[in-house]
Write a protein that holds these residues in place. Structure first.
Motif, PDB file in Angstrom:
ATOM      1  N   ILE A  74       4.196 -26.248 -27.869  1.00 31.81           N
ATOM      2  CA  ILE A  74       5.251 -26.703 -28.785  1.00 31.81           C
ATOM      3  C   ILE A  74       4.763 -27.587 -29.917  1.00 31.81           C
ATOM      4  N   GLN A  75       3.478 -27.966 -29.942  1.00 28.26           N
ATOM      5  CA  GLN A  75       3.021 -28.735 -31.106  1.00 28.26           C
ATOM      6  C   GLN A  75       1.542 -28.456 -31.409  1.00 28.26           C
ATOM      7  N   SER A  76       1.337 -27.345 -32.090  1.00 25.49           N
ATOM      8  CA  SER A  76      -0.011 -26.948 -32.495  1.00 25.49           C
ATOM      9  C   SER A  76      -0.238 -27.311 -33.960  1.00 25.49           C
ATOM     10  N   ARG A  77      -1.372 -27.950 -34.228  1.00 29.21           N
ATOM     11  CA  ARG A  77      -1.726 -28.274 -35.611  1.00 29.21           C
ATOM     12  C   ARG A  77      -2.849 -27.383 -36.125  1.00 29.21           C
ATOM     13  N   ASN A  78      -3.170 -26.343 -35.411  1.00 28.60           N
ATOM     14  CA  ASN A  78      -4.301 -25.497 -35.804  1.00 28.60           C
ATOM     15  C   ASN A  78      -4.095 -24.825 -37.157  1.00 28.60           C
ATOM     16  N   PHE A  79      -2.877 -24.408 -37.453  1.00 29.46           N
ATOM     17  CA  PHE A  79      -2.613 -23.778 -38.745  1.00 29.46           C
ATOM     18  C   PHE A  79      -2.630 -24.820 -39.858  1.00 29.46           C
ATOM     19  N   ASP A  80      -1.946 -25.938 -39.631  1.00 26.86           N
ATOM     20  CA  ASP A  80      -1.835 -26.990 -40.640  1.00 26.86           C
ATOM     21  C   ASP A  80      -3.203 -27.555 -41.009  1.00 26.86           C
ATOM     22  N   LEU A  81      -4.025 -27.896 -40.026  1.00 28.59           N
ATOM     23  CA  LEU A  81      -5.343 -28.459 -40.279  1.00 28.59           C
ATOM     24  C   LEU A  81      -6.293 -27.417 -40.860  1.00 28.59           C
ATOM     25  N   GLY A  82      -6.164 -26.193 -40.400  1.00 23.93           N
ATOM     26  CA  GLY A  82      -7.055 -25.141 -40.868  1.00 23.93           C
ATOM     27  C   GLY A  82      -6.842 -24.758 -42.312  1.00 23.93           C
ATOM     28  N   GLU A  83      -5.633 -25.014 -42.839  1.00 25.05           N
ATOM     29  CA  GLU A  83      -5.354 -24.676 -44.231  1.00 25.05           C
ATOM     30  C   GLU A  83      -6.250 -25.432 -45.198  1.00 25.05           C
ATOM     31  N   PHE A 129      -3.500 -18.055 -40.758  1.00 22.54           N
ATOM     32  CA  PHE A 129      -2.420 -17.687 -39.842  1.00 22.54           C
ATOM     33  C   PHE A 129      -2.925 -16.655 -38.828  1.00 22.54           C
ATOM     34  N   ASN A 130      -3.626 -15.645 -39.301  1.00 18.38           N
ATOM     35  CA  ASN A 130      -4.140 -14.605 -38.408  1.00 18.38           C
ATOM     36  C   ASN A 130      -5.190 -15.157 -37.455  1.00 18.38           C
ATOM     37  N   ARG A 131      -5.960 -16.119 -37.917  1.00 19.65           N
ATOM     38  CA  ARG A 131      -6.972 -16.717 -37.053  1.00 19.65           C
ATOM     39  C   ARG A 131      -6.309 -17.473 -35.898  1.00 19.65           C
ATOM     40  N   VAL A 132      -5.260 -18.228 -36.211  1.00 24.89           N
ATOM     41  CA  VAL A 132      -4.524 -18.945 -35.176  1.00 24.89           C
ATOM     42  C   VAL A 132      -3.817 -17.958 -34.245  1.00 24.89           C
ATOM     43  N   ASP A 133      -3.304 -16.887 -34.804  1.00 24.72           N
ATOM     44  CA  ASP A 133      -2.638 -15.843 -34.013  1.00 24.72           C
ATOM     45  C   ASP A 133      -3.594 -15.273 -32.960  1.00 24.72           C
ATOM     46  N   ARG A 134      -4.801 -14.936 -33.386  1.00 24.01           N
ATOM     47  CA  ARG A 134      -5.786 -14.366 -32.463  1.00 24.01           C
ATOM     48  C   ARG A 134      -6.236 -15.389 -31.420  1.00 24.01           C
ATOM     49  N   ALA A 135      -6.463 -16.620 -31.882  1.00 23.73           N
ATOM     50  CA  ALA A 135      -6.916 -17.669 -30.958  1.00 23.73           C
ATOM     51  C   ALA A 135      -5.855 -17.967 -29.906  1.00 23.73           C
ATOM     52  N   SER A 136      -4.590 -17.948 -30.308  1.00 26.28           N
ATOM     53  CA  SER A 136      -3.495 -18.194 -29.361  1.00 26.28           C
ATOM     54  C   SER A 136      -3.427 -17.100 -28.316  1.00 26.28           C
ATOM     55  N   ALA A 137      -3.488 -15.847 -28.761  1.00 30.84           N
ATOM     56  CA  ALA A 137      -3.421 -14.716 -27.834  1.00 30.84           C
ATOM     57  C   ALA A 137      -4.584 -14.744 -26.853  1.00 30.84           C
ATOM     58  N   LEU A 138      -5.768 -15.016 -27.358  1.00 34.16           N
ATOM     59  CA  LEU A 138      -6.952 -15.055 -26.502  1.00 34.16           C
ATOM     60  C   LEU A 138      -6.856 -16.183 -25.478  1.00 34.16           C
ATOM     61  N   SER A 139      -6.201 -17.281 -25.855  1.00 30.30           N
ATOM     62  CA  SER A 139      -6.092 -18.450 -24.977  1.00 30.30           C
ATOM     63  C   SER A 139      -4.935 -18.359 -23.994  1.00 30.30           C
ATOM     64  N   GLY A 140      -4.084 -17.340 -24.119  1.00 30.07           N
ATOM     65  CA  GLY A 140      -2.959 -17.185 -23.199  1.00 30.07           C
ATOM     66  C   GLY A 140      -1.668 -17.801 -23.688  1.00 30.07           C
ATOM     67  N   HIS A 151      -4.560 -29.404 -30.935  1.00 27.62           N
ATOM     68  CA  HIS A 151      -5.706 -28.973 -31.728  1.00 27.62           C
ATOM     69  C   HIS A 151      -6.338 -27.660 -31.250  1.00 27.62           C
ATOM     70  N   SER A 152      -6.887 -27.638 -30.058  1.00 28.45           N
ATOM     71  CA  SER A 152      -7.605 -26.452 -29.589  1.00 28.45           C
ATOM     72  C   SER A 152      -6.750 -25.678 -28.593  1.00 28.45           C
ATOM     73  N   PRO A 153      -6.329 -24.450 -28.934  1.00 34.05           N
ATOM     74  CA  PRO A 153      -5.462 -23.700 -28.008  1.00 34.05           C
ATOM     75  C   PRO A 153      -6.126 -23.430 -26.668  1.00 34.05           C
TER      76      PRO A 153
END
Length: 383
Positions: free
Chosen positions: A54-63, A77-88, A297-299
Motif C-alpha cells: 500500500i505504499q511503494s515509492r519505487n515509481f516516484d523515486l525512480g522518476e 512504470f514498466n520497470r516497477v510493474d515487472r519488479a512487483s510481479a517478480l516479487s509476488g 522502497h524494494s518490492p
C-alpha cells in the motif's frame, strides 16, 4: 487452470488441496489429497494470496533517474510493474507526496503527469496499479489540487502526514513567546497560556481543513489514513470522519490506541532491518499491534520480511499482513484471500529456510511471472 499444493496458505490455516481457477476468479478450493486429471504440481511450495503493497515509492523515486528513452515515465512504470510481479506483489499503491510533487511542476503539469500515470495503470499490465496520495497541512496550493485529483478519479488512497511548517513553526513560536512577554510586559505563565491557546486554535483550524478533505474523499469512496494517531480519534469524535489506517506508528501510546480501537497499523519492511529502529518496533510486532506489512522502497523486501516475521508470529498471520488485512482496510473486495469467488491473485513460493523465492505470480487468473525451470511440473493425480 488447477494448482495442487500441500501448503496452501488460507486465511486461517495452511492446508493441502487444489485451487481451480476459471477466468479471473477462483472457481473452487478443494481441501484434501492430490486431484485427478492434469494440474500444476506445486508440492513442497507455498501457494499464497498475491501481496498488496500500500505504499511503494519505487515509481516516484525512480522518476528522478536519467533514462536514455523517449518515454522515461513509461519506462519506469514498466520497470516497477515487472519488479512487483517478480516479487509476488499483485496490487501496488504508488505513494506520491503532494508537496514534493508540486515543487517540480505547476498544477497543470502535475495533473497531466498523474493523468499519464492513470492511463498507464488502466492499461493491461502485469499487476494492478493504484495511486496513494500523501499530503500535509500548510501548503494552500494543494487544497484545490487534491480536490481536482479526487474528482477526476486519480486517487485510490489519501494519507495526512502532518504540517509542512515543522521546525520553522517551532522557532516562530519561541520568537512569538518572547515578543508577548516584552511587548505586553507579562510573565512567562500568562505568555505560555496565550501561546498554547493560539496553538490549540491553529490545530482546530487544521482539523477543519483535514476533515473537509477526508469527507470529500469519503464521498468519493476513497479510504483515508494518517501518520498522526491522535488525529484519528479527534476526527471520528468531532467530524465523524473514519480513519481506519495508521501508517508506521511507533510510540507505545499509538500502538495501544490501534489495539483498543481496532485500527490497522502498518510497519515498513525497512524498519525490520534497521538495528536502530527494530527495538522500537519489536514489541508491537510481538503484541500483534501491527497488522499490515509494506515495502516503501524494494518490492523484493516484502516477501523476505513475511518469512522472517513468520518465525516469530507464524506464517498465516504474516501472510494476512500482506494480503487479507490490507484488502479489508482498503475495501478491495474479492482480494487478499484464497477462497471460492475471490480474485485469482496467487503466488507460488519456494522456501527451505533460506531466502524465499517467488516462482510464479498469477494476477486476475493469468500467469504474469514465472521461473519455469523451478516452478513445478504438470502432474496427474491417482487413477
Amino acid at each position: 487452470m488447477r494448482l495442487y499444493s500441500n501448503y496452501i496458505v488460507l486465511k486461517d490455516s495452511v492446508a493441502e488441496g487444489t485451487i481451480e481457477i476459471e477466468g479471473e476468479h477462483i472457481k473452487e478450493v478443494r481441501i484434501g489429497d492430490r486431484p485427478e486429471g492434469e494440474f500444476l504440481d506445486c508440492t513442497g511450495k507455498f501457494v499464497m494470496p498475491g501481496m498488496i503493497n500500500i505504499q511503494s515509492r519505487n515509481f516516484d523515486l525512480g522518476e528522478a533517474e536519467r533514462y536514455f528513452s523517449q518515454y522515461p515515465m513509461l519506462r519506469q512504470f514498466n520497470r516497477v510493474d515487472r519488479a512487483s510481479a517478480l516479487s509476488g506483489i499483485t496490487t501496488v499503491y504508488h505513494s506520491i507526496d503532494i508537496e514534493e510533487f508540486l515543487r517540480g511542476y505547476d498544477g497543470e503539469q502535475a495533473v497531466e503527469r498523474l493523468n499519464k500515470l492513470r492511463i498507464y495503470k488502466e492499461e493491461k499490465h502485469l499487476v494492478e496499479h493504484k495511486i496513494h496520495l500523501k499530503f500535509r497541512i500548510g501548503d494552500i496550493r494543494n487544497i484545490e489540487f487534491m480536490k481536482h485529483l479526487i474528482s477526476n478519479g486519480l486517487v485510490d488512497l489519501i494519507t495526512y502526514m502532518g504540517s509542512v511548517r515543522g521546525e520553522q513553526e517551532y522557532f516562530k513560536d519561541e520568537y512569538f513567546l518572547e515578543y508577548l512577554k516584552e511587548k505586553f510586559d507579562i510573565k512567562d505563565r500568562l505568555a505560555w497560556a496565550i501561546l498554547e491557546r493560539i496553538k490549540e486554535r491553529r490545530f482546530e483550524i487544521n482539523q477543519e481543513e483535514i476533515a473537509y478533505r477526508f469527507k470529500y474523499a469519503a464521498s468519493a469512496r476513497i479510504p483515508v489514513a494518517t501518520t498522526k494517531y491522535r488525529l484519528s480519534e479527534s476526527m471520528e469524535k468531532k467530524y465523524s470522519s473514519k480513519i481506519s489506517i495508521i501508517l508506521d506508528p511507533v510510540e507505545p501510546e499509538a500502538l495501544d490506541y490501534v489495539q483498543k480501537n481496532h485500527k490497522y497499523a502498518t510497519i515498513d519492511a525497512s524498519n525490520l532491518w534497521d538495528l536502530d529502529k527494530i527495538l522500537n518496533y519489536s514489541s508491537g510486532v510481538a503484541k500483534g499491534s501491527f497488522n499490515i506489512l509494506t515495502a516503501s522502497h524494494s518490492p523484493e523486501d516484502l516477501l523476505e520480511s513475511v518469512f522472517m516475521m513468520a518465525q516469530e508470529i507464524g506464517l498465516v498471520e504474516t501472510v494476512r499482513m500482506v494480503s487479507y488485512n490490507p484488502a479489508k482496510a482498503l475495501g478491495l473486495k474479492g482480494k487478499g484471500s484464497i477462497a471460492k469467488g475471490s480474485c485469482a491473485d496467487l503466488i507460488v513460493v519456494e522456501y527451505d529456510g533460506g531466502l524465499p523465492m517467488n516462482m510464479m505470480t498469477i494476477c486476475s487468473g493469468k500467469v504474469v511471472s514465472e521461473l519455469s525451470y523451478r516452478s513445478g511440473q504438470t502432474g496427474r493425480g491417482r487413477r
